[in-house]
Design a protein around this motif. Structure first.
Motif, PDB file in Angstrom:
ATOM      1  N   LEU A 151       1.183  -1.561   0.101  1.00 37.35           N
ATOM      2  CA  LEU A 151      -0.005  -0.145  -0.064  1.00 37.35           C
ATOM      3  C   LEU A 151       1.256   1.551   0.048  1.00 37.35           C
ATOM      4  O   LEU A 151       0.346   1.976  -1.014  1.00 37.35           O
ATOM      5  N   ARG A 152       2.155   1.424   1.129  1.00 38.39           N
ATOM      6  CA  ARG A 152       2.554   2.227   0.964  1.00 38.39           C
ATOM      7  C   ARG A 152       3.505   2.337  -0.173  1.00 38.39           C
ATOM      8  O   ARG A 152       4.058   3.841  -0.739  1.00 38.39           O
ATOM      9  N   GLY A 153       4.163   1.319  -0.687  1.00 40.22           N
ATOM     10  CA  GLY A 153       4.497   1.623  -2.110  1.00 40.22           C
ATOM     11  C   GLY A 153       4.209   2.236  -3.797  1.00 40.22           C
ATOM     12  O   GLY A 153       2.981   2.768  -3.578  1.00 40.22           O
ATOM     13  N   SER A 154       5.147   3.120  -4.188  1.00 40.89           N
ATOM     14  CA  SER A 154       4.273   3.188  -5.578  1.00 40.89           C
ATOM     15  C   SER A 154       3.464   1.914  -6.255  1.00 40.89           C
ATOM     16  O   SER A 154       3.622   1.105  -6.700  1.00 40.89           O
ATOM     17  N   ARG A 155       2.509   3.103  -7.212  1.00 39.85           N
ATOM     18  CA  ARG A 155       1.599   2.109  -8.173  1.00 39.85           C
ATOM     19  C   ARG A 155       2.401   1.024  -9.210  1.00 39.85           C
ATOM     20  O   ARG A 155       1.730  -0.158  -8.968  1.00 39.85           O
ATOM     21  N   GLN A 156       3.358   1.801  -9.245  1.00 37.42           N
ATOM     22  CA  GLN A 156       4.191   0.467 -10.414  1.00 37.42           C
ATOM     23  C   GLN A 156       4.838  -0.431 -10.033  1.00 37.42           C
ATOM     24  O   GLN A 156       5.139  -1.490 -10.060  1.00 37.42           O
ATOM     25  N   GLU A 157       5.180  -0.392  -8.629  1.00 40.01           N
ATOM     26  CA  GLU A 157       6.114  -1.657  -8.138  1.00 40.01           C
ATOM     27  C   GLU A 157       4.649  -2.754  -7.884  1.00 40.01           C
ATOM     28  O   GLU A 157       5.064  -3.983  -8.136  1.00 40.01           O
ATOM     29  N   ALA A 158       3.925  -1.873  -7.551  1.00 44.18           N
ATOM     30  CA  ALA A 158       2.453  -3.032  -7.335  1.00 44.18           C
ATOM     31  C   ALA A 158       1.885  -3.552  -8.779  1.00 44.18           C
ATOM     32  O   ALA A 158       2.016  -4.770  -8.804  1.00 44.18           O
ATOM     33  N   GLU A 159       2.531  -2.994 -10.205  1.00 42.83           N
ATOM     34  CA  GLU A 159       1.963  -3.277 -10.891  1.00 42.83           C
ATOM     35  C   GLU A 159       2.766  -4.145 -11.776  1.00 42.83           C
ATOM     36  O   GLU A 159       2.409  -5.323 -11.978  1.00 42.83           O
ATOM     37  N   GLN A 160       3.881  -4.936 -10.756  1.00 40.46           N
ATOM     38  CA  GLN A 160       4.781  -5.186 -11.535  1.00 40.46           C
ATOM     39  C   GLN A 160       4.804  -6.506 -10.996  1.00 40.46           C
ATOM     40  O   GLN A 160       5.323  -7.548 -11.913  1.00 40.46           O
ATOM     41  N   LEU A 161       5.019  -6.548  -9.336  1.00 43.64           N
ATOM     42  CA  LEU A 161       4.495  -7.343  -8.708  1.00 43.64           C
ATOM     43  C   LEU A 161       3.483  -8.556  -9.336  1.00 43.64           C
ATOM     44  O   LEU A 161       3.295  -9.408  -9.973  1.00 43.64           O
ATOM     45  N   ALA A 162       2.040  -7.502  -9.864  1.00 47.76           N
ATOM     46  CA  ALA A 162       0.961  -8.663  -9.873  1.00 47.76           C
ATOM     47  C   ALA A 162       1.372  -8.865 -11.537  1.00 47.76           C
ATOM     48  O   ALA A 162       1.273 -10.169 -11.840  1.00 47.76           O
ATOM     49  N   HIS A 163       1.808  -8.507 -12.637  1.00 46.44           N
ATOM     50  CA  HIS A 163       2.914  -8.681 -13.914  1.00 46.44           C
ATOM     51  C   HIS A 163       3.294 -10.131 -13.341  1.00 46.44           C
ATOM     52  O   HIS A 163       3.270 -10.870 -14.794  1.00 46.44           O
ATOM     53  N   SER A 164       4.346  -9.475 -12.642  1.00 47.59           N
ATOM     54  CA  SER A 164       5.108 -10.787 -12.855  1.00 47.59           C
ATOM     55  C   SER A 164       4.987 -11.935 -12.399  1.00 47.59           C
ATOM     56  O   SER A 164       5.190 -13.523 -12.534  1.00 47.59           O
ATOM     57  N   ILE A 165       3.015 -11.880 -11.695  1.00 49.77           N
ATOM     58  CA  ILE A 165       2.823 -13.167 -10.801  1.00 49.77           C
ATOM     59  C   ILE A 165       2.195 -13.844 -12.290  1.00 49.77           C
ATOM     60  O   ILE A 165       1.826 -14.917 -12.316  1.00 49.77           O
ATOM     61  N   LEU A 166       1.451 -12.978 -13.425  1.00 47.35           N
ATOM     62  CA  LEU A 166       0.391 -13.802 -13.774  1.00 47.35           C
ATOM     63  C   LEU A 166       1.250 -13.664 -15.150  1.00 47.35           C
ATOM     64  O   LEU A 166       1.297 -15.319 -15.507  1.00 47.35           O
TER      65      LEU A 166
END
Ligand SMILES: [Zn+2]
Length: 199
Positions: free
Chosen positions: A34-49
């Motif tokens: 939640l504290r991190g950037s949107r980009q970091e969250a996107e990268q994590l979500a994308h890497s899992i998919l």
């Protein structure tokens, strides 16, 4: 957990399902995201998919791979005449980390376990025999675990391979009895491979 809004609770719930992660850690990780950037969250979500979409089994050795044939099988520096037979992809990674092996792998994707209804046709033994016949294999080292299933699997394969004009060896006793390869330290594993014995 119920003090958080549903969107946070939802993330905590999913992270907590991961092995070794308790509710407390899940909460900490969710708040970190939640504290991190949107980009970091996107990268994590994308890497899992991407992981789910791309990863498959190598058509030759059955290692985890992003391509039809894995990087190791397509590496011309590796010796295709020397095969190391392991149970699972993680075991291959363990042997690779030991740095003691320059041949290629064959991953069985399991072990023989009659008690659990796992027979020879349920693991990749047929494919192993095809490779031995086709790839001019000269030596097979059986690096299945030293537990009951691993030993039974190794001796079953050794029996079949005895009909072929190749050297068959078993990793040495450096691996503790009942040992799972991926938990064995690299030095022990390196020694076990170097001091393998014929079967
Ligand atoms: Zn491969």
């Amino acid at each position: 957990m119920s003090y958080y809004p549903a969107s946070i609770q939802n993330v905590i719930k999913h992270i907590a399902k991961l092995p070794g992660i308790g509710e407390k850690t899940a909460e900490r990780l969710a708040l970190h995201l939640l504290r991190g950037s949107r980009q970091e969250a996107e990268q994590l979500a994308h890497s899992i998919l991407n992981l789910k979409d791309k990863v498959r089994l190598c058509s030759r050795c059955f290692a985890l791979s992003d391509a039809e044939v894995c990087g190791l099988c397509s590496d011309p520096a590796r010796d295709p005449a020397f095969l190391c037979v392991v149970e699972q992809p993680a075991d291959m990674v363990a042997v690779e980390k030991s740095g003691a092996f320059r041949g290629m792998y064959h991953i069985l994707c399991g072990t023989l376990s009659p008690m659990n209804g796992v027979g020879p046709e349920d693991i990749r033994i047929r494919e192993l025999l095809e490779r031995v016949a086709k790839d001019r294999v000269t030596e097979v080292v059986l690096a299945t675990g030293t537990n009951v299933e691993g030993e039974a699997t190794a001796s079953y394969i050794a029996q079949i391979l005895a009909k072929y004009p190749i050297k068959v060896s078993r990793i040495a006793s450096g691996v503790p009895m009942g040992g799972d390869l991926k938990y064995v330290d690299q030095v022990t594993l390196k020694r076990a491979l170097e001091t393998r014995h014929a079967v």
